[in-house]
Motif scaffolding. Structure first.
Motif, short mmCIF file in Angstrom:
data_model
loop_
_atom_site.label_atom_id
_atom_site.label_comp_id
_atom_site.label_asym_id
_atom_site.label_seq_id
_atom_site.Cartn_x
_atom_site.Cartn_y
_atom_site.Cartn_z
N GLY A 189 0.61 -1.23 -0.11
CA GLY A 189 -0.01 -0.19 0.02
C GLY A 189 0.85 1.14 -0.24
N HIS A 190 0.19 2.21 -0.43
CA HIS A 190 0.73 3.79 -0.40
C HIS A 190 2.09 3.98 -1.20
N GLY A 191 2.94 4.97 -0.71
CA GLY A 191 4.16 4.88 -1.55
C GLY A 191 4.57 6.31 -2.14
N LEU A 204 6.80 4.81 8.87
CA LEU A 204 5.69 4.88 7.98
C LEU A 204 5.26 3.60 7.33
N GLU A 205 4.04 3.60 7.28
CA GLU A 205 3.28 2.39 6.79
C GLU A 205 3.82 1.97 5.44
N LYS A 206 4.06 2.99 4.56
CA LYS A 206 4.54 2.71 3.31
C LYS A 206 5.76 1.88 3.10
N ILE A 258 -1.08 -5.16 0.86
CA ILE A 258 -0.63 -5.22 2.28
C ILE A 258 -0.50 -3.94 2.86
N HIS A 259 -1.16 -3.80 4.04
CA HIS A 259 -1.47 -2.37 4.86
C HIS A 259 -1.05 -2.82 6.28
N ALA A 260 -0.90 -1.54 6.91
CA ALA A 260 -0.95 -1.60 8.48
C ALA A 260 -1.60 -0.42 8.86
N THR A 293 -10.48 5.58 4.84
CA THR A 293 -9.03 5.99 5.06
C THR A 293 -8.22 5.63 3.95
N GLU A 294 -8.20 4.39 3.84
CA GLU A 294 -7.45 3.77 2.72
C GLU A 294 -7.59 4.02 1.11
N ASN A 295 -8.95 4.51 1.06
CA ASN A 295 -9.58 4.55 -0.24
C ASN A 295 -9.12 6.33 -0.43
ZN LIG Z 1 -2.89 1.50 4.16
#
Ligand SMILES: [Zn+2]
Length: 414
Positions: A189-191, A204-206, A258-260, A293-295
């Protein structure tokens, strides 16, 4: 679905190409390959609720493109790839018309600054000054408060006719002749400009999800049973629709995002991993909150979503008619079973909600939240190499179980 993905890709391309927007006075945007990266060393915001000036100190003069986006109101500045040497909490304090801002890589060769504004603004000036006297080169933006009608009119006026979207360099090989092994797409996820959630120590989650995804790839490839592709293998931004398109265009047999997670302080504590599948109605309030949030990833990165057709309802109908949903849930259950022995699970580890990244109607898809970055013990695990190896191994085991009966029975699903 295809139309949706194309629209997102096009919108992103437009944004990257600077349409709609104000191009800097010094000519075409340059990505100046070969030159060393420019650096942003300070960002200052000054002014009030009527007029606000944003100044970015730069190591040298660069070309920029700036434009505004609605819903929510944002000002986006695209620049050649830039190193940001700023305080960790830069952009978190509201000032004048600017609520917050963030910055980072939006694509190879391109960086972006996204300012969230308190309301509709007019981008009165956007220019870059040469270094002079004792001053470094500076990017200057002048924002003036305006009303929604004028704001929307300006966006419409600035809209240019369609331009072709640049093709994304393909990291995943198309099916190699004769290779019938199922393709597993791993989606960290993210980046880039979108950091995801943040741990207490600035983790950071990313970064956490990328490290995990790389380990998972290793485990899957080691078995020799799968082809594996990743939507991103480095710190870059990928729009949600682009991730879905990536899996579909390669006829992936399985998609694992994959996320946190993190909970706001006032919402207390939660712990453990959760596995999500797609559903129209969220399984509970927390799942709905998380999907929302993820969207937001595309909004955070300054992607214009107004041109995106709203065909989510159709996809859900489509999905209901296919076996994809059954397979997704089946895989999610297997993941939960396998994770039990390796990792801590959330007390309700199997949930569903309307995640945009799970919208491929023909690719079984799950989203794994590895744990809570807001929970001390979880964060400790998320950043531990041995936990990562153990958990990735369990997930790879779940992939094996998911594919085994079908590989044995009907020669593989692909
Ligand atoms: Zn996420």
């Amino acid at each position: 679905m295809k139309a949706r993905a194309t629209a997102i890709a096009y919108t992103l391309a437009c944004a990257l190409l600077g349409a709609p927007g104000i191009a800097a006075e010094n000519g075409a945007r340059g990505t100046a390959s070969g030159e060393s990266l420019s650096a942003a060393t300070d960002i200052r915001v000054g002014g009030d609720d009527k007029q606000t000036r944003v100044v970015v100190d730069l190591s040298r003069k660069i070309d920029i493109a700036a434009f505004t986006l609605a819903d929510p109101y944002r000002v986006v500045v695209d620049l050649p790839q830039t190193t940001f040497k700023l305080a960790a909490n830069a952009g978190e304090q509201p000032r004048g018309l600017v609520k917050a801002f963030r910055y980072g890589l939006i694509m190879q060769g391109g960086s972006r600054i996204v300012l969230d504004t308190k309301g509709p603004v007019r981008l009165e000036k956007a220019f870059v000054l040469d270094a002079a006297e004792n001053q470094p080169a500076r990017l200057v933006l002048d924002l003036v408060a305006t009303d929604r009608n004028s704001f929307m009119r300006n966006i419409a006026l600035a809209n240019r006719p369609a331009q072709a979207a640049p093709a994304r360099p393909s990291e995943a090989p198309a099916k190699v002749d004769g290779d019938v092994r199922p393709l597993v797409v791993i989606d960290p996820g993210h980046g880039g400009i979108d950091n995801g959630t943040k741990g207490a120590g600035g983790e950071l989650e990313k970064d956490i999800v990328l490290a995990f995804a790389l380990t998972l790839r290793e485990k899957l490839e080691a078995s020799g049973k799968y082809r594996v592709a990743m939507t991103r293998a480095e710190d870059e931004f990928i729009a949600l629709g682009e991730r879905v398109r990536f899996a579909r265009s390669r006829s992936a047999a399985l998609f694992i995002s994959i996320h946190a997670d993190a909970l706001p302080k006032r919402e207390g504590q939660a712990e453990g991993a959760t596995v999500y599948t797609l559903s129209e109605n969220a399984s509970d309030v927390e799942a709905a909150r998380l999907a929302e949030t993820e969207n937001k990833a595309d909004v955070i990165a300054g992607v214009d979503l107004t041109a995106e057709p709203d065909d989510v309802a159709n996809i859900l109908v489509d999905l209901a008619q296919r076996e994809t949903k059954t397979f997704s849930v089946q895989f999610a259950r297997t993941v939960v079973d396998e994770l039990k022995s390796a990792a801590r699970l959330h007390k309700h580890p199997l949930k569903s909600a309307g995640f945009k990244v799970l919208l491929a109607p023909d690719v079984p898809s799950v989203l794994v939240e590895l744990g809570y970055m807001s929970t001390k013990d979880d964060l400790k695990q998320l950043t531990s190499a041995s936990w990562r190896a153990r958990t990735a191994q369990a997930l790879a085991q779940a992939v094996d179980i998911y594919f085994t009966p079908r590989v044995a029975g009907a020669g593989g699903r692909n």
